[in-house]
Design an enzyme around this catalytic site. Structure first.
Site, PDB file in Angstrom:
ATOM      1  N   CYS A 267       0.801  -1.226   0.000  1.00 16.77           N
ATOM      2  CA  CYS A 267       0.000   0.000   0.000  1.00 16.77           C
ATOM      3  C   CYS A 267       0.829   1.268   0.000  1.00 16.77           C
ATOM      4  O   CYS A 267       0.263   2.361   0.000  1.00 16.77           O
ATOM      5  CB  CYS A 267      -0.952  -0.010   1.191  1.00 16.77           C
ATOM      6  SG  CYS A 267      -2.146  -1.373   1.107  1.00 16.77           S
TER       7      CYS A 267
ATOM      8  N   HIS B  20      -2.360   8.380   6.041  1.00 22.61           N
ATOM      9  CA  HIS B  20      -2.747   7.087   5.479  1.00 22.61           C
ATOM     10  C   HIS B  20      -4.188   6.798   5.888  1.00 22.61           C
ATOM     11  O   HIS B  20      -5.009   6.437   5.055  1.00 22.61           O
ATOM     12  CB  HIS B  20      -1.807   5.993   5.977  1.00 22.61           C
ATOM     13  CG  HIS B  20      -2.083   4.653   5.387  1.00 22.61           C
ATOM     14  ND1 HIS B  20      -1.862   4.363   4.058  1.00 22.61           N
ATOM     15  CD2 HIS B  20      -2.587   3.514   5.941  1.00 22.61           C
ATOM     16  CE1 HIS B  20      -2.202   3.105   3.813  1.00 22.61           C
ATOM     17  NE2 HIS B  20      -2.656   2.572   4.940  1.00 22.61           N
TER      18      HIS B  20
ATOM     19  N   GLU C 288      -0.113   5.777  13.284  1.00 20.12           N
ATOM     20  CA  GLU C 288       0.368   6.993  12.625  1.00 20.12           C
ATOM     21  C   GLU C 288       0.137   8.243  13.464  1.00 20.12           C
ATOM     22  O   GLU C 288       0.886   9.218  13.352  1.00 20.12           O
ATOM     23  CB  GLU C 288      -0.172   7.142  11.208  1.00 20.12           C
ATOM     24  CG  GLU C 288      -1.619   7.395  11.022  1.00 20.12           C
ATOM     25  CD  GLU C 288      -1.940   7.607   9.532  1.00 20.12           C
ATOM     26  OE1 GLU C 288      -1.163   8.269   8.824  1.00 20.12           O
ATOM     27  OE2 GLU C 288      -2.988   7.099   9.086  1.00 20.12           O
TER      28      GLU C 288
ATOM     29  N   LYS D 227      -9.350   8.583   2.403  1.00 16.73           N
ATOM     30  CA  LYS D 227      -9.929   7.233   2.293  1.00 16.73           C
ATOM     31  C   LYS D 227     -11.346   7.209   2.837  1.00 16.73           C
ATOM     32  O   LYS D 227     -12.116   6.304   2.518  1.00 16.73           O
ATOM     33  CB  LYS D 227      -9.047   6.221   3.027  1.00 16.73           C
ATOM     34  CG  LYS D 227      -7.707   5.957   2.375  1.00 16.73           C
ATOM     35  CD  LYS D 227      -6.928   4.878   3.136  1.00 16.73           C
ATOM     36  CE  LYS D 227      -5.565   4.592   2.496  1.00 16.73           C
ATOM     37  NZ  LYS D 227      -4.608   5.700   2.684  1.00 16.73           N
TER      38      LYS D 227
ATOM     39  N   HIS E 157      -9.911   2.666   0.054  1.00 19.92           N
ATOM     40  CA  HIS E 157      -8.490   2.299   0.066  1.00 19.92           C
ATOM     41  C   HIS E 157      -8.187   1.463  -1.175  1.00 19.92           C
ATOM     42  O   HIS E 157      -8.513   0.284  -1.235  1.00 19.92           O
ATOM     43  CB  HIS E 157      -8.188   1.504   1.335  1.00 19.92           C
ATOM     44  CG  HIS E 157      -6.733   1.242   1.563  1.00 19.92           C
ATOM     45  ND1 HIS E 157      -5.753   1.566   0.651  1.00 19.92           N
ATOM     46  CD2 HIS E 157      -6.083   0.651   2.614  1.00 19.92           C
ATOM     47  CE1 HIS E 157      -4.574   1.199   1.123  1.00 19.92           C
ATOM     48  NE2 HIS E 157      -4.749   0.659   2.317  1.00 19.92           N
TER      49      HIS E 157
ATOM     50  N   PHE F 113       1.235  -3.419   4.176  1.00 17.20           N
ATOM     51  CA  PHE F 113       1.531  -4.758   4.656  1.00 17.20           C
ATOM     52  C   PHE F 113       2.986  -5.111   4.324  1.00 17.20           C
ATOM     53  O   PHE F 113       3.500  -4.752   3.273  1.00 17.20           O
ATOM     54  CB  PHE F 113       0.603  -5.787   4.003  1.00 17.20           C
ATOM     55  CG  PHE F 113      -0.783  -5.820   4.603  1.00 17.20           C
ATOM     56  CD1 PHE F 113      -1.131  -5.032   5.686  1.00 17.20           C
ATOM     57  CD2 PHE F 113      -1.749  -6.662   4.076  1.00 17.20           C
ATOM     58  CE1 PHE F 113      -2.395  -5.080   6.236  1.00 17.20           C
ATOM     59  CE2 PHE F 113      -3.027  -6.720   4.614  1.00 17.20           C
ATOM     60  CZ  PHE F 113      -3.351  -5.929   5.695  1.00 17.20           C
TER      61      PHE F 113
END
Length: 418
Positions: free
Chosen positions: A165, A305, A316, A337, A342, A401
């Site tokens: 991502c 993110h 974060e 998002k 996403h 990931f």
């Protein structure tokens, strides 16, 4: 290195103008899945694009040859090239390159073709004679870069970056390096993913990463909200034209932003897990700001993110506090998002586009659906409504990931440096 062209194909409207309209108005493009029957899955919502390739000028041959993600990448590239005003015919093709990011490649094409060659999964020994003639292109994501290169006439380096991502940030960072090292003068770069398929939904269902809020798809994506329960899968692409600042100035190009700093780190910890301290993301932010020669208190806006999982949002939040100190509490933060879902490897580039447009308009897009703030996420997450705000320096971050953490700093070229 500066952005002189932007092309976006995202949920809620095709093209950067429709994209910015959606964000600035705080509208959401999440809905119940229509691409296939999702009733067998735990999560049945997604952020889909209403996209008819033929209506956007793709020939039957191109539609047959390309996976949906490749089509989205080429469409965004066309818009970026037109927006840049650059005479591509006048650029030495060997001095022009392409870098495209993608997390899952031609997922939709592979899923569809497996159903065909296996007769809906009934055949153990598949019959390859029923497959699309260009099936090999679906197996190698490098075909995305090749398609974009053919579209723009680039004969320089052509690369696909696949780092989960963070692919959409990392591909742009790599493109900057290619120009900086002197290999190319112009880079067409960005990312594309079209993962809304049964196999992808099944994978995220298995680890309960996606939301099960199927009865309220419009409000299902809730980054930093105390009631969030997973992210909403999306699709899309964003592509940029990058060139060296002085070259852009000489031709009178419109400059959206300078890519002032970039860094990526890995937590070497867990395939899907994140430490709550946010150390690796904080380090990426510090290094990116150092490359930009900007202090932490110069950041005007953080494009987070913000996936909408408790693990990520808290991770974060800690990273912003670690890297920016007290300035983190004074800095607007938001997650788009909440509106466009996403889109895995594509979202980093889509968020870079949002960051550049936020600088263009001096408007911070909101975090939609943020009604009940998580007390552990105690920063200014710009809930519900866009905010007018002087935005000269933007920090955009990504988390993927495998432990990937990336940060990019966009700034006005005429900024003062430390």
């Amino acid at each position: 290195m500066v952005i002189t062209g932007i092309g976006v194909t995202a949920p809620g409207g095709i093209g950067r103008k429709n994209f910015w309209s959606l964000l600035s108005e705080g509208r959401t493009a999440t809905r119940g899945i229509t691409f296939f029957d999702p009733s067998q899955f735990r999560s049945q919502v997604a952020a889909e694009i209403d996209f008819d390739p033929e209506a956007h000028g793709f020939s039957p041959h191109e539609i047959r040859r390309m996976d949906r993600a490749a089509l989205l990448a080429v469409l965004s590239a066309r818009e970026a090239v037109a927006d840049s005003g650059l005479d591509f015919a006048g650029v030495d093709p060997h001095r022009m390159g392409v870098t495209i990011g993608s997390a899952v490649g031609a997922t939709m094409g592979l899923d569809q073709e497996y159903r065909v060659v296996s007769d809906g999964g009934r055949l153990d020994l598949v019959d390859h004679h029923y497959a699309v003639p260009h099936l090999y292109n679906h197996f190698v994501p490098s075909s995305f870069a090749a398609e974009v290169a053919w579209e723009v006439g680039a004969e320089g380096p052509a690369t696909v970056v696949s780092t989960g991502c963070t692919s959409g940030i990392d591909s742009v960072g790599h493109a900057v390096d290619v120009i900086r090292e002197g290999t190319a003068d112009v880079m067409v770069t960005g990312a594309s993913d079209a993962p809304i398929s049964p196999i992808t939904m099944a994978c995220f269902d298995a680890i309960k990463a996606t939301t099960a809020r199927n009865d309220d798809a419009e409000h299902a994506s809730r980054p930093f909200d105390g009631t969030r329960n997973g992210f909403v899968l999306g699709e899309g692409s964003a592509v940029f034209v990058l060139e060296e600042l002085e070259s852009a100035r000489r031709r009178g190009a419109h400059i959206y932003a300078e890519i002032a700093g970039y860094a990526s780190r890995c937590n070497a910890f867990h395939m899907t897990g994140l430490r709550p301290d946010g150390n690796e993301m904080a380090e990426a932010i510090r290094v990116a700001l150092g490359e930009a020669r900007l202090p932490a208190d110069s950041v005007d806006y953080i494009n987070a993110h913000g996936s909408g999982t408790k693990q990520n949002d808290r991770h974060e939040t800690a990273a912003f506090k670690k890297s920016l100190g007290d300035h983190a509490y004074r800095t607007p933060v938001s997650s788009i998002k909440s509106m466009v879902g996403h889109s895995l490897g594509a979202i980093g580039s889509i968020e870079i586009a949002a960051s550049a447009l936020a600088m263009e308009h001096h408007v911070v897009p909101p975090t939609a659906n943020l009604h009940t703030p998580d007390p552990e996420c105690d920063l200014d997450y710009v809930p519900l409504t866009a905010r007018e705000h002087r935005t000269d320096t933007v920090l955009s971050v990504g988390s993927g990931f495998g432990g990937f953490q990336s940060a990019m700093v966009l700034a006005r070229p005429d900024r003062s440096v430390a």
